[in-house]
Motif scaffolding. Sequence first.
Motif, PDB file in Angstrom:
ATOM      1  N   VAL A 191       2.160  16.181  -7.452  1.00  0.00           N
ATOM      2  CA  VAL A 191       3.729  16.138  -6.693  1.00  0.00           C
ATOM      3  C   VAL A 191       4.003  14.624  -6.417  1.00  0.00           C
ATOM      4  CG1 VAL A 191       4.459  17.111  -4.820  1.00  0.00           C
ATOM      5  CG2 VAL A 191       2.894  18.252  -5.920  1.00  0.00           C
ATOM      6  N   ASP A 192       5.103  14.386  -6.567  1.00  0.00           N
ATOM      7  CA  ASP A 192       5.596  13.030  -5.946  1.00  0.00           C
ATOM      8  C   ASP A 192       5.806  12.975  -4.656  1.00  0.00           C
ATOM      9  OD1 ASP A 192       6.652  10.432  -6.267  1.00  0.00           O
ATOM     10  OD2 ASP A 192       8.637  10.963  -6.744  1.00  0.00           O
ATOM     11  N   VAL A 193       4.974  12.062  -3.875  1.00  0.00           N
ATOM     12  CA  VAL A 193       4.845  12.397  -2.581  1.00  0.00           C
ATOM     13  C   VAL A 193       5.160  10.870  -1.909  1.00  0.00           C
ATOM     14  CG1 VAL A 193       3.217  13.067  -0.489  1.00  0.00           C
ATOM     15  CG2 VAL A 193       3.019  14.309  -2.665  1.00  0.00           C
ATOM     16  N   PRO A 194       6.280  10.699  -1.055  1.00  0.00           N
ATOM     17  CA  PRO A 194       6.362   9.319  -0.304  1.00  0.00           C
ATOM     18  C   PRO A 194       5.365   8.978   0.811  1.00  0.00           C
ATOM     19  CG  PRO A 194       7.810  10.931   0.511  1.00  0.00           C
ATOM     20  CD  PRO A 194       7.008  11.766  -0.450  1.00  0.00           C
ATOM     21  N   LEU A 195       4.290   9.678   1.082  1.00  0.00           N
ATOM     22  CA  LEU A 195       3.555   9.704   2.140  1.00  0.00           C
ATOM     23  C   LEU A 195       2.363   8.530   1.738  1.00  0.00           C
ATOM     24  CD1 LEU A 195       3.337  13.077   3.563  1.00  0.00           C
ATOM     25  CD2 LEU A 195       4.884  11.245   4.226  1.00  0.00           C
ATOM     26  N   LEU A 196       1.949   7.833   2.829  1.00  0.00           N
ATOM     27  CA  LEU A 196       0.691   6.711   2.477  1.00  0.00           C
ATOM     28  C   LEU A 196      -0.591   7.775   2.887  1.00  0.00           C
ATOM     29  CD1 LEU A 196       1.780   3.360   3.964  1.00  0.00           C
ATOM     30  CD2 LEU A 196       1.377   4.056   1.341  1.00  0.00           C
ATOM     31  N   THR A 197      -0.245   8.667   3.713  1.00  0.00           N
ATOM     32  CA  THR A 197      -1.503   9.369   4.204  1.00  0.00           C
ATOM     33  C   THR A 197      -1.281  10.669   4.707  1.00  0.00           C
ATOM     34  OG1 THR A 197      -3.441   9.096   5.987  1.00  0.00           O
ATOM     35  CG2 THR A 197      -1.227   8.794   6.793  1.00  0.00           C
ATOM     36  N   ILE A 198      -1.974  11.590   4.342  1.00  0.00           N
ATOM     37  CA  ILE A 198      -2.079  12.965   5.085  1.00  0.00           C
ATOM     38  C   ILE A 198      -3.454  13.207   5.621  1.00  0.00           C
ATOM     39  CG2 ILE A 198      -1.868  15.386   4.422  1.00  0.00           C
ATOM     40  CD1 ILE A 198      -0.091  14.621   2.377  1.00  0.00           C
TER      41      ILE A 198
END
Length: 175
Positions: free
Chosen positions: A40-47
């Motif tokens: 999944v293309d996710v623009p987050l640095l952290t989860i």
Amino acid sequence: MDQLHLDLPGPTPATGDGFQPAGLPDAALAALLKVAGPGVDVPLLTIEARHLGGALAPGARAGGAVSALEAAYALFSGGITVDAESRAAVHACLDDLAAALAPWRAPISYRNFTERREDGHATWLIWVNGFAGTGKASAKVAAGIRNNPKGWYANLHTSEFPGGAVRGQLHRGGW
């Protein structure tokens, strides 16, 4: 402390948000991976999901403004937002993540882990006898409270006390 958490040393344009899941069973983890997992293309640095409990578990100790959190985890996610396109992408992903995990969200949120306002309303932290909760107010009501808190009266209702658990005049002050 920033080095321990690998935060960047200077100001960084970023948006994050968080909430507290009551638990993260297999179905919740599957929902998280569906919107932010491999492929999944996710623009987050952290989860990140931080396990709560111990001294934060209900009944573990008494004292302080918030003695316990009614949640098993604190979830926080964020991404870099350098322009309108990245801001939109990060906000959309944070919204998708929150919607995917909504069924497991704890009934009360600890607002120190929340950065965004919901539904265009101001969010107010409410501390009463060691319990924390939140209330929402329209922009007009929030401005009225900020400008003249003595002109407002609060009545906090709970399921145990539907007629009102705490009532009182608002005033300007600190914790």
